[in-house]
Design an enzyme around this catalytic site. Sequence first.
Site, PDB file in Angstrom:
ATOM      1  N   HIS A   1       0.803  -1.234   0.000  1.00 17.93           N
ATOM      2  CA  HIS A   1       0.000   0.000   0.000  1.00 17.93           C
ATOM      3  C   HIS A   1       0.834   1.281   0.000  1.00 17.93           C
ATOM      4  CE1 HIS A   1       1.039  -0.087   4.256  1.00 17.93           C
ATOM      5  NE2 HIS A   1       0.730   1.194   4.297  1.00 17.93           N
TER       6      HIS A   1
HETATM    7  C1  UD1 Z   1      -1.789   5.785   5.605  1.00 19.56           C
HETATM    8  C2  UD1 Z   1      -0.467   6.335   6.109  1.00 19.56           C
HETATM    9  C3  UD1 Z   1       0.600   5.254   5.999  1.00 19.56           C
HETATM   10  C4  UD1 Z   1       0.156   3.983   6.701  1.00 19.56           C
HETATM   11  C5  UD1 Z   1      -1.201   3.555   6.212  1.00 19.56           C
HETATM   12  C6  UD1 Z   1      -1.701   2.374   7.001  1.00 19.56           C
HETATM   13  C7  UD1 Z   1      -0.004   8.724   5.731  1.00 19.56           C
HETATM   14  C8  UD1 Z   1       0.741   9.702   4.912  1.00 19.56           C
HETATM   15  N1  UD1 Z   1       0.001   7.457   5.301  1.00 19.56           N
HETATM   16  O1  UD1 Z   1      -1.636   5.457   4.236  1.00 19.56           O
HETATM   17  O2  UD1 Z   1       1.788   5.688   6.588  1.00 19.56           O
HETATM   18  O3  UD1 Z   1       1.094   2.983   6.429  1.00 19.56           O
HETATM   19  O4  UD1 Z   1      -2.132   4.639   6.349  1.00 19.56           O
HETATM   20  O5  UD1 Z   1      -2.612   1.620   6.277  1.00 19.56           O
HETATM   21  O6  UD1 Z   1      -0.568   9.067   6.736  1.00 19.56           O
HETATM   22  N2  UD1 Z   1      -9.062   4.922   1.650  1.00 19.56           N
HETATM   23  C9  UD1 Z   1     -10.311   4.344   1.649  1.00 19.56           C
HETATM   24  N3  UD1 Z   1     -10.869   4.027   2.847  1.00 19.56           N
HETATM   25  C10 UD1 Z   1     -10.253   4.232   4.036  1.00 19.56           C
HETATM   26  C11 UD1 Z   1      -8.980   4.823   4.028  1.00 19.56           C
HETATM   27  C12 UD1 Z   1      -8.397   5.169   2.821  1.00 19.56           C
HETATM   28  O7  UD1 Z   1     -10.915   4.141   0.603  1.00 19.56           O
HETATM   29  O8  UD1 Z   1     -10.824   3.902   5.089  1.00 19.56           O
HETATM   30  C13 UD1 Z   1      -8.440   5.243   0.342  1.00 19.56           C
HETATM   31  C14 UD1 Z   1      -8.759   6.655  -0.141  1.00 19.56           C
HETATM   32  O9  UD1 Z   1      -8.871   6.624  -1.541  1.00 19.56           O
HETATM   33  C15 UD1 Z   1      -7.502   7.427   0.238  1.00 19.56           C
HETATM   34  C16 UD1 Z   1      -6.423   6.385   0.083  1.00 19.56           C
HETATM   35  O10 UD1 Z   1      -7.035   5.151   0.482  1.00 19.56           O
HETATM   36  O11 UD1 Z   1      -7.292   8.538  -0.568  1.00 19.56           O
HETATM   37  C17 UD1 Z   1      -5.205   6.646   0.923  1.00 19.56           C
HETATM   38  O12 UD1 Z   1      -5.565   6.820   2.304  1.00 19.56           O
HETATM   39  P1  UD1 Z   1      -4.615   7.683   3.270  1.00 19.56           P
HETATM   40  O13 UD1 Z   1      -5.138   7.651   4.641  1.00 19.56           O
HETATM   41  O14 UD1 Z   1      -4.338   9.016   2.670  1.00 19.56           O
HETATM   42  O15 UD1 Z   1      -3.242   6.931   3.188  1.00 19.56           O
HETATM   43  P2  UD1 Z   1      -2.892   5.375   3.302  1.00 19.56           P
HETATM   44  O16 UD1 Z   1      -2.381   4.930   1.980  1.00 19.56           O
HETATM   45  O17 UD1 Z   1      -4.001   4.644   3.921  1.00 19.56           O
HETATM   46  N1  UDP Z   2      -3.460  -5.721   9.040  1.00 19.82           N
HETATM   47  C1  UDP Z   2      -4.720  -6.290   9.247  1.00 19.82           C
HETATM   48  N2  UDP Z   2      -5.436  -6.693   8.162  1.00 19.82           N
HETATM   49  C2  UDP Z   2      -4.963  -6.599   6.889  1.00 19.82           C
HETATM   50  C3  UDP Z   2      -3.669  -6.032   6.692  1.00 19.82           C
HETATM   51  C4  UDP Z   2      -2.956  -5.587   7.796  1.00 19.82           C
HETATM   52  O1  UDP Z   2      -5.164  -6.430  10.384  1.00 19.82           O
HETATM   53  O2  UDP Z   2      -5.667  -6.993   5.950  1.00 19.82           O
HETATM   54  C5  UDP Z   2      -2.702  -5.237  10.201  1.00 19.82           C
HETATM   55  C6  UDP Z   2      -1.323  -5.836  10.348  1.00 19.82           C
HETATM   56  O3  UDP Z   2      -1.379  -7.024  11.094  1.00 19.82           O
HETATM   57  C7  UDP Z   2      -0.556  -4.722  11.044  1.00 19.82           C
HETATM   58  C8  UDP Z   2      -1.201  -3.456  10.532  1.00 19.82           C
HETATM   59  O4  UDP Z   2      -2.466  -3.852  10.020  1.00 19.82           O
HETATM   60  O5  UDP Z   2      -0.739  -4.767  12.448  1.00 19.82           O
HETATM   61  C9  UDP Z   2      -0.345  -2.865   9.447  1.00 19.82           C
HETATM   62  O6  UDP Z   2      -1.027  -1.865   8.803  1.00 19.82           O
HETATM   63  P1  UDP Z   2      -0.564  -1.292   7.412  1.00 19.82           P
HETATM   64  O7  UDP Z   2       0.229  -2.290   6.667  1.00 19.82           O
HETATM   65  O8  UDP Z   2      -1.788  -0.752   6.762  1.00 19.82           O
HETATM   66  O9  UDP Z   2       0.315  -0.021   7.829  1.00 19.82           O
HETATM   67  P2  UDP Z   2       1.847   0.214   8.192  1.00 19.82           P
HETATM   68  O10 UDP Z   2       2.232  -0.702   9.268  1.00 19.82           O
HETATM   69  O11 UDP Z   2       2.646   0.042   6.934  1.00 19.82           O
HETATM   70  O12 UDP Z   2       1.861   1.646   8.603  1.00 19.82           O
END
Ligand code: UD1
Ligand code: UDP
Length: 377
Positions: free
Chosen positions: A203
């Site tokens: 992601h």
């Molecule tokens: C964010 C964090 C990242 C973290 C990740 C965990 C930042 C800059 N990034 O990335 O460090 O690893 O969360 O998963 O804060 N979206 C949905 N539904 C949701 C959430 C997001 O559809 O509930 C989609 C939207 O299109 C959104 C995109 O995902 O624009 C990105 O979401 P965003 O929260 O900006 O960043 P993540 O990629 O989730």
């Molecule tokens: N995770 C989860 N379900 C999923 C994918 C990830 O519960 O389908 C959990 C995973 O075990 C970990 C956390 O989400 O604890 C990691 O989140 P993510 O990879 O979105 O973010 P990051 O750690 O890179 O910030």
Amino acid sequence: MRAAIILGTRPEIIKLAPAMRALKRKEYILVHTEQHYDYEMNRIFLEELGLPEPDYNLHVGSGTQAVQTGKAMMKIEEVLMTEKPDVTIVQGDTNTVLAGALASVKLHIPVAHVEAGLRSNDRMMPEEINRIVTDHVSDVLFPPTEKAKENLLREGIPEEWIHVVGNTVVDAVLQHSELAEKKSQILRNLGLKDREYAVVTAHRAENVDSRDNLKKIVEIIRSIPIPVVYPVHPRTEKRLKAFGLWEELEGAENIILTKPMGYFDFLKLMKHARLILTDSGGIQEEAITLHVPCITLRYTTERPETVEVGGNVLVGLEVENAKKIVERMLSDKEFEEKMRSAPNPFGDGRAGERIAEVLRNLEKEGKLKVHEKRMIE
Ligand code: UD1
Ligand code: UDP
């Protein structure tokens, strides 16, 4: 002591759960920016982990870097002005963390940063900027390892402000492993056998927002010769569909695409996997905690400890290299066992308790306050 715990995304909920458990309910208020808002990215974790209903849900949602951070700051500031907590607790490196830390310190409320001191040294990642800024406005820093502490010292942060506590991810894994084993039927539901499948997640913005990069990830996934389970992050699902790559995964016989999973299912899935391929930060840590070999689809990691102890290999997006490592992992028993026996560098699973203890002690000693001056030598 009364803290404001500020969180907003899936990993923050999971990794702050142990600290919430170590604190008494009256010792904190819970502020949720709802940076993540889909049920399976958010509420499922509050429910499964038995966490309290947030005192504030701020509906920040998605947006560009500045929109998301700015909106979160404005809304957090309002809450902090009303609640006047003694300290703000943030975890990790998301935009929620940056917003929480900035809003807090500017109101002269000290910031405690859980998982401080991580550095990928790649300033193109939004998370790296968030880490650096947050660490430098924090008053209490909780790095997970000595290496992370060294990063902070090198950047001039005074040693007295730093408390190495381990990573709360270990607490989370240990606290939920047994329950996950009992409650989750994920292997049966997906028709999987112990250690006969791989788990993939991806992601990171730099990996999935570029068609070329995402295509390489798709190629790597398609080349894995055992069943692959891939719970797709909503960001990635959107990109796969927009780039016309979704069908390449959906059509492949070996690949099971799913919605993001709850923690019990995902923990059980990781625990029984033959290997994990990921660009996630938290999953690199969980893989080593569960002793499952990890292949990281990135060129850098802010978790170098995992590579140094031999449980994680960085392959970037080099398709041929990734294929080679996967093949070796699946055919060379000794190599696999070596990866599986890598020691966990992230502590003993009591990080949450230590965080609660340090904060309570600082409060008792009258030291839970914004440091007015920081001398740079
Ligand atoms: C964010 C964090 C990242 C973290 C990740 C965990 C930042 C800059 N990034 O990335 O460090 O690893 O969360 O998963 O804060 N979206 C949905 N539904 C949701 C959430 C997001 O559809 O509930 C989609 C939207 O299109 C959104 C995109 O995902 O624009 C990105 O979401 P965003 O929260 O900006 O960043 P993540 O990629 O989730
Ligand atoms: N995770 C989860 N379900 C999923 C994918 C990830 O519960 O389908 C959990 C995973 O075990 C970990 C956390 O989400 O604890 C990691 O989140 P993510 O990879 O979105 O973010 P990051 O750690 O890179 O910030």
